[in-house]
Scaffold this motif. Sequence first.
Motif, mmCIF file in Angstrom:
data_model
loop_
_atom_site.group_PDB
_atom_site.id
_atom_site.type_symbol
_atom_site.label_atom_id
_atom_site.label_comp_id
_atom_site.label_asym_id
_atom_site.label_seq_id
_atom_site.Cartn_x
_atom_site.Cartn_y
_atom_site.Cartn_z
ATOM 1 N N GLY A 1 0.787 -1.219 0.263
ATOM 2 C CA GLY A 1 -0.013 -0.097 0.534
ATOM 3 C C GLY A 1 0.970 1.547 -0.283
ATOM 4 N N SER A 2 0.001 2.152 -0.507
ATOM 5 C CA SER A 2 0.660 3.851 -0.771
ATOM 6 C C SER A 2 -0.132 5.159 -0.841
ATOM 7 C CB SER A 2 2.130 3.503 -1.372
ATOM 8 O OG SER A 2 1.854 3.119 -3.000
ATOM 9 N N ARG A 3 0.518 5.683 -0.442
ATOM 10 C CA ARG A 3 -0.928 7.133 -0.893
ATOM 11 C C ARG A 3 -0.305 7.690 -2.318
ATOM 12 N NH1 ARG A 3 -0.723 9.501 4.374
ATOM 13 N NH2 ARG A 3 1.308 9.528 4.281
ATOM 14 N N GLY A 4 -1.189 7.851 -3.264
ATOM 15 C CA GLY A 4 -0.919 8.529 -4.686
ATOM 16 C C GLY A 4 0.495 7.306 -5.109
ATOM 17 N N GLY A 5 0.756 6.394 -4.803
ATOM 18 C CA GLY A 5 1.719 5.367 -5.590
ATOM 19 C C GLY A 5 2.674 6.021 -4.755
ATOM 20 N N LEU A 6 4.072 5.517 -5.560
ATOM 21 C CA LEU A 6 5.246 5.681 -5.337
ATOM 22 C C LEU A 6 6.296 6.178 -6.273
ATOM 23 C CD1 LEU A 6 6.647 1.635 -4.500
ATOM 24 C CD2 LEU A 6 5.408 2.932 -2.798
ATOM 25 N N VAL A 7 7.342 7.294 -5.491
ATOM 26 C CA VAL A 7 8.166 8.112 -6.210
ATOM 27 C C VAL A 7 9.663 7.589 -6.192
ATOM 28 C CG1 VAL A 7 6.992 9.458 -6.036
ATOM 29 C CG2 VAL A 7 7.922 9.415 -4.288
ATOM 30 N N ALA A 8 9.605 7.650 -6.832
ATOM 31 C CA ALA A 8 11.824 7.436 -6.330
ATOM 32 C C ALA A 8 12.561 8.370 -6.766
ATOM 33 C CB ALA A 8 12.633 7.087 -8.213
ATOM 34 N N VAL A 9 13.198 8.166 -4.837
ATOM 35 C CA VAL A 9 13.377 9.314 -4.596
ATOM 36 C C VAL A 9 15.449 8.926 -4.673
ATOM 37 C CG1 VAL A 9 14.381 10.717 -2.330
ATOM 38 C CG2 VAL A 9 12.141 10.222 -2.559
ATOM 39 N N HIS A 10 15.892 9.913 -5.366
ATOM 40 C CA HIS A 10 17.454 9.606 -5.777
ATOM 41 C C HIS A 10 18.633 10.651 -4.812
ATOM 42 C CE1 HIS A 10 17.566 8.199 -9.791
ATOM 43 N NE2 HIS A 10 16.326 8.067 -9.636
ATOM 44 N N VAL A 11 19.069 9.768 -3.812
ATOM 45 C CA VAL A 11 20.102 10.108 -3.105
ATOM 46 C C VAL A 11 21.204 10.369 -3.558
ATOM 47 C CG1 VAL A 11 20.957 9.368 -0.545
ATOM 48 C CG2 VAL A 11 18.312 9.288 -0.972
ATOM 49 N N ARG A 12 22.425 11.309 -2.988
ATOM 50 C CA ARG A 12 23.545 11.173 -2.659
ATOM 51 C C ARG A 12 24.023 10.872 -1.707
ATOM 52 N NH1 ARG A 12 26.590 12.366 -8.333
ATOM 53 N NH2 ARG A 12 24.639 13.285 -9.645
ATOM 54 N N LEU A 13 25.671 9.600 -1.558
ATOM 55 C CA LEU A 13 26.132 10.029 -0.533
ATOM 56 C C LEU A 13 26.999 9.581 -0.665
ATOM 57 C CD1 LEU A 13 24.031 6.569 1.014
ATOM 58 C CD2 LEU A 13 23.977 8.904 1.188
ATOM 59 N N ASP A 14 27.854 9.896 0.192
ATOM 60 C CA ASP A 14 29.948 10.196 0.341
ATOM 61 C C ASP A 14 29.929 8.761 -0.542
ATOM 62 O OD1 ASP A 14 32.709 10.382 1.557
ATOM 63 O OD2 ASP A 14 32.142 11.756 1.012
ATOM 64 N N ASP A 15 30.992 8.548 -0.857
ATOM 65 C CA ASP A 15 31.547 7.405 -1.458
ATOM 66 C C ASP A 15 32.090 6.143 0.094
ATOM 67 O OD1 ASP A 15 31.233 7.458 -4.029
ATOM 68 O OD2 ASP A 15 32.785 7.852 -4.886
#
Length: 266
Positions: free
Chosen positions: A56-70
């Motif tokens: 379940g999700s409200r309004g569908g799912l979105v993709a959150v792009h995240v930049r992390l230190d190597d």
Amino acid sequence: MAMFVHLTSAANAPRIRRSGIRAAGGQGGARGVYCFPVLPSHTLTHQWLRELARFGSRGGLVAVHVRLDDAQQVLVGRYTDRARGSQAAVPAAEAVRRIAALDDPRGWEVFVPRAIRPREVHRIRTAPQVVGWRYQPDAHGSPPCTCFGCRVRGGYGARRLRERLPHPLDGPPPPARVLLARVTAAGAPGDPVALRETLHWFGMRRRGPLAQLTHLAAHPDPGVREELVWAVARWSTPGVAELLDSLAEDPHSDVREAVEAVRAEE
């Protein structure tokens, strides 16, 4: 900088833009964020989408792009490695390298053992809602398991699936009239094996014909009396408490202990 994608409900997008991704329950009591490396394959990058959408999700799912230190330490491994505690602790860049080098990275995941800060959120975008596998990789074409441990209670089409593919031990149970006919067919005092099997199915019901089963409290086999306890313990049918009171005084210790166990769960 290593790039990952985190899938979440679209309703969380405004909060994530303001304050990042909060840490949630993870592995071994640790709190953090699950994500997956951004790979050249769009399908593999978003492989977890359909599985997460099942819950379940409200309004569908979105993709959150995240930049992390190597150098950020993360856990990487297949989802089946969670229970064994065998996911590897490596830098984020190494996690990307390991997953990208796999012939089949389906089912792999990365766990960041902390919250994601707002400045680490690169972008948030909509994601197609039909990408990825469900239940497990390669599940398509395999009959789904309807045992108690695998089925999702209340899931879409769950009842019809259980009726179409009944599990030999976990149901759905036959109708009450069929089970009562089996009790009658077992004879008097009744075959213990047949009665225990029938009471097992009665135990999957929320209510039941208590009056037609109370005579089993006097059955000479203690295994039948113990199974009667487990069968009726969670029924909302009037008279269950009184029946359990009588079985709490049973001469056999297994029956008395069964009553103590079900009452301890209340």
